[in-house]
Design a protein around this motif. Sequence first.
Motif, PDB file in Angstrom:
ATOM      1  N   SER A   1       0.901  -1.247   0.098  1.00 45.30           N
ATOM      2  CA  SER A   1       0.104  -0.020  -0.130  1.00 45.30           C
ATOM      3  C   SER A   1       0.982   1.092   0.373  1.00 45.30           C
ATOM      4  O   SER A   1       0.643   2.623  -0.795  1.00 45.30           O
ATOM      5  CB  SER A   1      -0.906  -0.056   1.274  1.00 45.30           C
ATOM      6  OG  SER A   1      -1.598  -1.332   1.134  1.00 45.30           O
ATOM      7  N   LEU A   2       1.719   1.169   0.859  1.00 45.83           N
ATOM      8  CA  LEU A   2       2.828   2.619   0.644  1.00 45.83           C
ATOM      9  C   LEU A   2       3.469   2.657  -0.917  1.00 45.83           C
ATOM     10  O   LEU A   2       3.514   3.990  -0.885  1.00 45.83           O
ATOM     11  CB  LEU A   2       3.871   1.895   2.051  1.00 45.83           C
ATOM     12  CG  LEU A   2       3.848   2.886   3.419  1.00 45.83           C
ATOM     13  CD1 LEU A   2       4.828   2.856   4.340  1.00 45.83           C
ATOM     14  CD2 LEU A   2       3.033   4.059   3.534  1.00 45.83           C
ATOM     15  N   PHE A   3       4.081   1.612  -1.292  1.00 50.17           N
ATOM     16  CA  PHE A   3       4.578   2.005  -2.156  1.00 50.17           C
ATOM     17  C   PHE A   3       3.771   2.383  -3.240  1.00 50.17           C
ATOM     18  O   PHE A   3       4.287   3.007  -4.214  1.00 50.17           O
ATOM     19  CB  PHE A   3       5.186   0.304  -2.548  1.00 50.17           C
ATOM     20  CG  PHE A   3       6.638   0.072  -2.113  1.00 50.17           C
ATOM     21  CD1 PHE A   3       7.651   0.869  -2.741  1.00 50.17           C
ATOM     22  CD2 PHE A   3       7.022  -1.419  -1.551  1.00 50.17           C
ATOM     23  CE1 PHE A   3       8.768   0.407  -1.861  1.00 50.17           C
ATOM     24  CE2 PHE A   3       8.001  -1.873  -1.403  1.00 50.17           C
ATOM     25  CZ  PHE A   3       8.822  -1.012  -1.389  1.00 50.17           C
ATOM     26  N   LYS A   4       1.881   1.921  -2.916  1.00 55.09           N
ATOM     27  CA  LYS A   4       1.895   2.963  -3.937  1.00 55.09           C
ATOM     28  C   LYS A   4       1.468   4.201  -4.025  1.00 55.09           C
ATOM     29  O   LYS A   4       0.600   4.501  -5.268  1.00 55.09           O
ATOM     30  CB  LYS A   4       0.422   2.468  -4.118  1.00 55.09           C
ATOM     31  CG  LYS A   4      -0.337   0.486  -4.405  1.00 55.09           C
ATOM     32  CD  LYS A   4      -1.731   0.764  -4.117  1.00 55.09           C
ATOM     33  CE  LYS A   4      -1.676  -1.645  -4.444  1.00 55.09           C
ATOM     34  NZ  LYS A   4      -2.761  -1.913  -4.484  1.00 55.09           N
TER      35      LYS A   4
ATOM     36  N   ALA B   1      -4.493   7.194   1.933  1.00 54.40           N
ATOM     37  CA  ALA B   1      -4.544   6.302   0.496  1.00 54.40           C
ATOM     38  C   ALA B   1      -3.718   5.373   0.997  1.00 54.40           C
ATOM     39  O   ALA B   1      -4.297   3.992   1.108  1.00 54.40           O
ATOM     40  CB  ALA B   1      -3.333   6.955  -0.395  1.00 54.40           C
ATOM     41  N   SER B   2      -3.114   5.192   1.954  1.00 53.44           N
ATOM     42  CA  SER B   2      -2.564   3.599   2.529  1.00 53.44           C
ATOM     43  C   SER B   2      -3.503   2.988   2.832  1.00 53.44           C
ATOM     44  O   SER B   2      -3.585   1.539   2.756  1.00 53.44           O
ATOM     45  CB  SER B   2      -1.308   3.623   3.271  1.00 53.44           C
ATOM     46  OG  SER B   2      -1.292   4.608   4.344  1.00 53.44           O
ATOM     47  N   ILE B   3      -4.406   3.176   4.248  1.00 50.15           N
ATOM     48  CA  ILE B   3      -5.440   2.868   4.685  1.00 50.15           C
ATOM     49  C   ILE B   3      -6.226   2.216   3.694  1.00 50.15           C
ATOM     50  O   ILE B   3      -6.819   1.122   3.946  1.00 50.15           O
ATOM     51  CB  ILE B   3      -6.362   3.716   5.572  1.00 50.15           C
ATOM     52  CG1 ILE B   3      -4.957   3.924   6.802  1.00 50.15           C
ATOM     53  CG2 ILE B   3      -7.173   2.491   6.257  1.00 50.15           C
ATOM     54  CD1 ILE B   3      -5.785   5.709   7.808  1.00 50.15           C
ATOM     55  N   GLN B   4      -6.999   3.040   2.658  1.00 49.51           N
ATOM     56  CA  GLN B   4      -7.602   2.625   1.924  1.00 49.51           C
ATOM     57  C   GLN B   4      -7.446   1.508   1.455  1.00 49.51           C
ATOM     58  O   GLN B   4      -8.432   0.422   0.750  1.00 49.51           O
ATOM     59  CB  GLN B   4      -7.976   3.368   0.705  1.00 49.51           C
ATOM     60  CG  GLN B   4      -9.422   3.334  -0.107  1.00 49.51           C
ATOM     61  CD  GLN B   4     -10.440   3.232   0.663  1.00 49.51           C
ATOM     62  OE1 GLN B   4     -10.776   3.703   1.627  1.00 49.51           O
ATOM     63  NE2 GLN B   4     -11.047   1.898   0.487  1.00 49.51           N
TER      64      GLN B   4
END
Length: 467
Positions: free
Chosen positions: A279-282, A452-455
């Motif tokens: 998620s973070l990489f995105k 964003a990372s949570i979603q």
Amino acid sequence: MDQFEKLRPVGRLEKYSTARHQVGFYLNLAVAATYKLPKSFTLPVEDYVLRALASVIAQHPSLSAIPAADETQDPYFVRLPTIDLDKVVQFTQREHGIPKDAPLESGEISPDLDLEVLLQKEHNTPFVAPNPYWRLHVLVDKQDKHRFTAALILHHALGDGGSGKSFHTSFLRALQTQAASDVETPHSVTSPENPMLPNIEEIHPMPLSLWFLAKKIFQAKVYAPRDPALWTGSKIQPPTSTRVRLVSFSQGMVEQLRKVCRQERTTITALLQTVYARSLFKHIPERYSKLNCTGAFSTRRFLPDVIKEDSMGVFVADIEESYTRSIVAPADSTVFPWEEARRSRQTIQDTLDRKGADVGPNLLKFVNNFQEELCLSRVGQDRDKTFEVSNIGVVLSTSAPDQPSIQGMAFSQCASVMGNAIGVSVVTGGDGCLVLAISWQEDIVDDELIDASIQSSRDELRQLAGY
């Protein structure tokens, strides 16, 4: 503090937390639980809470202790003679009500907005002597007088996340004996006379292999180049200002994730590490291709019998893992990298198999000035860790229908000024629902990145569970 009974010196792992709190770099952790009382409990919630709390204080001597001389390199614990319950317990009326139970087909449950606000406030509030170094903040609901949420806020030198679980296990047992309405409700309790449990250094050798020690000395004293591809948020900068978000998943979805993890020969914790890395990489710039992750685990399983699984104290060690973009989140693949989740599980297992050898706390014996070397000297530098996933496991509640029970839970930590940029704290409550508490330091990590990372994490977990 000379008027208080001196108990024992603060151990090195405990001193790490007294130093961080003293300079304002890490303030506290919290474990919250929602309790359901049977209809036979007819007194106000406040009475049952205070009665049960008095019993818990009698069981755990660390709740009567506070560190003294914490600005020095030789702090020690003293015992408070009494605990004024009216000062350590706060009751707050909910504004949004207790979240409703999710239907079985739903993957998520509504976040507890009242608890989220409470935790964010508490994680920004330090402890001040000679008050106890813990607080109990209770959320009550005027629409449901038989359910309440109790959040234990705890100084990390008195206990770890597992200690929060132990507190609530003891609190539940105490509640289950409080049905009689003719017992007087206490407002002040005398501290127990039994000694504090020993610190971990007194009962475990905390060994270091020559290879591990040589590597760490080389990195600290000789050469440890900063990888420009490593993302860790902004540079280390006080003061801490903690932000908190709660994300909850239903029992049905958690059961599906466990089933998938078993099929793929991994665990929920390893899965969460891998999912959050993806998620973070995105959402971070593509020039960053590496993330460093840490975790914490309880060492109680291989300590002497004086330390029980439900003991309150600081009995933890760390796990280190790293992820690279090309393997975990390649641009040309939407397939989840189960091999990475299995690798993460193996890293966790290998660390557990060492039974407390070659872990970070064992290096604290080489620190001369905890405040300066571990905290103040690092201001303005890049941090070396990206995110933490600490899972304190499942809290079972097998109470009979006519007894109090634990339902939902949450485990959270304040932001760490010199630690991971993002914290992901995990617990599964008696209702089978898993809750993530994401914490970060304001202005160190953008709120938009957290959202964003949570979603992305939420979406991927739902997909993996088949929801």
